[in-house]
Write an enzyme that holds these catalytic residues in place. Structure first.
Site, mmCIF file in Angstrom:
data_model
loop_
_atom_site.group_PDB
_atom_site.id
_atom_site.type_symbol
_atom_site.label_atom_id
_atom_site.label_comp_id
_atom_site.label_asym_id
_atom_site.label_seq_id
_atom_site.Cartn_x
_atom_site.Cartn_y
_atom_site.Cartn_z
ATOM 1 N N SER A 1 0.805 -1.220 0.000
ATOM 2 C CA SER A 1 0.000 0.000 0.000
ATOM 3 C C SER A 1 0.840 1.274 0.000
ATOM 4 O O SER A 1 0.308 2.350 -0.171
ATOM 5 C CB SER A 1 -0.946 0.007 1.202
ATOM 6 O OG SER A 1 -0.201 0.026 2.387
ATOM 7 N N HIS B 1 1.380 3.897 7.075
ATOM 8 C CA HIS B 1 0.796 4.815 6.098
ATOM 9 C C HIS B 1 1.197 6.254 6.391
ATOM 10 O O HIS B 1 1.782 6.550 7.428
ATOM 11 C CB HIS B 1 -0.729 4.693 6.089
ATOM 12 C CG HIS B 1 -1.231 3.523 5.285
ATOM 13 N ND1 HIS B 1 -2.546 3.196 5.214
ATOM 14 C CD2 HIS B 1 -0.580 2.618 4.515
ATOM 15 C CE1 HIS B 1 -2.692 2.120 4.442
ATOM 16 N NE2 HIS B 1 -1.511 1.747 4.013
ATOM 17 N N ASP C 1 -7.780 6.150 4.902
ATOM 18 C CA ASP C 1 -7.824 4.913 5.690
ATOM 19 C C ASP C 1 -9.082 4.738 6.539
ATOM 20 O O ASP C 1 -9.141 3.818 7.347
ATOM 21 C CB ASP C 1 -6.612 4.854 6.623
ATOM 22 C CG ASP C 1 -5.342 4.564 5.845
ATOM 23 O OD1 ASP C 1 -5.462 4.164 4.684
ATOM 24 O OD2 ASP C 1 -4.254 4.740 6.405
#
Lengths: 177, 193
Positions: free
Chosen positions: B70, B110, B136
């Site tokens: 990701s 992230h 998210d």
């Protein structure tokens, strides 16, 4: 005892240590670079609406800023042999009554090694919604736009640098219908 | 002809296992104790280094392996990240954080894309993976809109590619893990200078 296995083991260990040393050298050679450069930012549109915050799927009506921006910069000086990619992000930073500090990323872009480093955008739309956490955008005269980058190396640290140059948005005192 | 074949067979067998057994047989008690202690030393120094890193970096897991794609093309599966988690350093937008979500065992790596800080210093922020098209909120616990400072396990400071590949292999093929552990253990116990 020079068996096949022990020779293999020695070669493997030596390869690993040489590679580790080279990687560390590569990191050291670029660790103290400043990674700074100038950026020109402007806006061609700045309006504010008051709408339900669909991005957070709540029923609250929040301020939604809508801007179009100009961006001009040349980033080739940031690339060296230990730069894998740049992650560029355009940040709006401002203060409101409820929050001392707000930072919202409006737009981002990945520049990988070998891709064009000259950016020249006119009247670009933002990539993400500019929702405030409340109603702090209407009439806000001090919303600062800056471009920053996160340098991703082949191996090493991950510096985040703010470009030299910013632009202050002044939002109007009335909501746009 | 026959003898030669036998000799060859013997050397291959020796290569695989017999040498080890002979080595063990040749060791006296002291040497055996020494090897066991040596093994213990290695295990405990690994543990000490890990715990020491936890103290120095302030993070409960100072080194993490990237397990998903990701954050591509910045981080790929199997890359290694070094984390710190100093409480006095503020979290800011653009930073890559590692955080835990209630009900999810594996931490997520992230980037912070939105942050609001109150006068008291209390923060709430939103994250997104570089390679994901949406933020998210779909990954957070049901009803959760923001992350808080306490959710952060660490913040990415350093990066080395590929090194975590062994971990990925071990996770995907548990048998491979036991094989490696057995080989290492045997090697340490048997090996003599």
């Amino acid at each position: 005892m020079n068996t096949f296995l022990s020779r293999l083991n020695t070669i493997f260990a030596f390869t690993l240590s040489v590679m580790a040393a080279l990687t560390f050298g590569c990191f050291l050679s670029t660790a103290f670079k400043e990674n700074k450069t100038a950026v020109d930012i402007g806006t061609t549109k700045a309006v504010v609406k008051n709408v339900p915050n669909f991005a957070a799927s709540t029923r609250d009506r929040n301020d939604l800023g809508q801007i179009a921006f100009d961006l001009h910069t040349e980033l080739s000086s940031l690339f060296n042999w230990n730069t894998k990619q740049l992650f560029l992000y355009l940040t709006a930073e401002y203060e409101t009554k409820s929050n001392k500090l707000n930072q919202v990323v409006l737009w981002d872009k990945i520049i990988r090694r070998g891709e064009t480093t000259k950016l020249d955008f006119k009247s670009m739309n933002t990539k993400y919604y500019f929702f405030d956490d409340g109603n702090g955008l209407k009439g806000n005269q001090n919303v600062t736009l800056t471009l920053s980058w996160n340098v991703i190396p082949n191996a090493g640290t991950l510096p985040r640098i703010q470009g030299e140059g910013s632009y202050i948005i002044q939002f109007p005192d009335e909501y746009k219908q | 002809m026959h003898a030669e074949a036998d000799a060859k067979k013997g050397s291959i067998m020796g290569l695989l296992s017999l040498d080890f057994l002979n080595d063990v047989r040749r060791m006296n008690k002291r040497q055996l104790y020494y090897q066991v202690l040596n093994f213990g030393m290695i295990v405990s120094s690994a543990l000490m280094i890990w715990k020491g890193l936890m103290v120095v970096t302030g993070s409960e897991s100072p080194i993490v392996v990237v397990l998903s794609g990701s954050m591509e093309p910045a981080f790929f599966r199997g890359d290694l990240l070094f984390l710190t988690n100093y409480q006095e350093e503020p979290v800011r937008v653009g930073e890559i954080v590692v955080f835990k979500i209630e009900g999810r065992e594996i931490p997520i790596v992230h980037r912070v894309i939105k942050l609001h800080q109150k006068e008291t210093g209390e923060i709430k922020f939103l994250t997104k993976g570089d390679n994901n098209s949406v933020d998210d909120r779909g990954l957070y616990a049901p009803g959760q809109l923001w992350l808080q400072r306490k959710d952060v396990v660490g913040r990415a400071r350093g990066f080395v590619p590929y090194v975590g590949m062994v971990t990925i292999l071990m996770n995907d093929y548990p048998k491979f893990k036991y094989l490696i552990l057995a080989c290492l253990g045997l090697f340490v116990l048997i090996h003599r200078e």
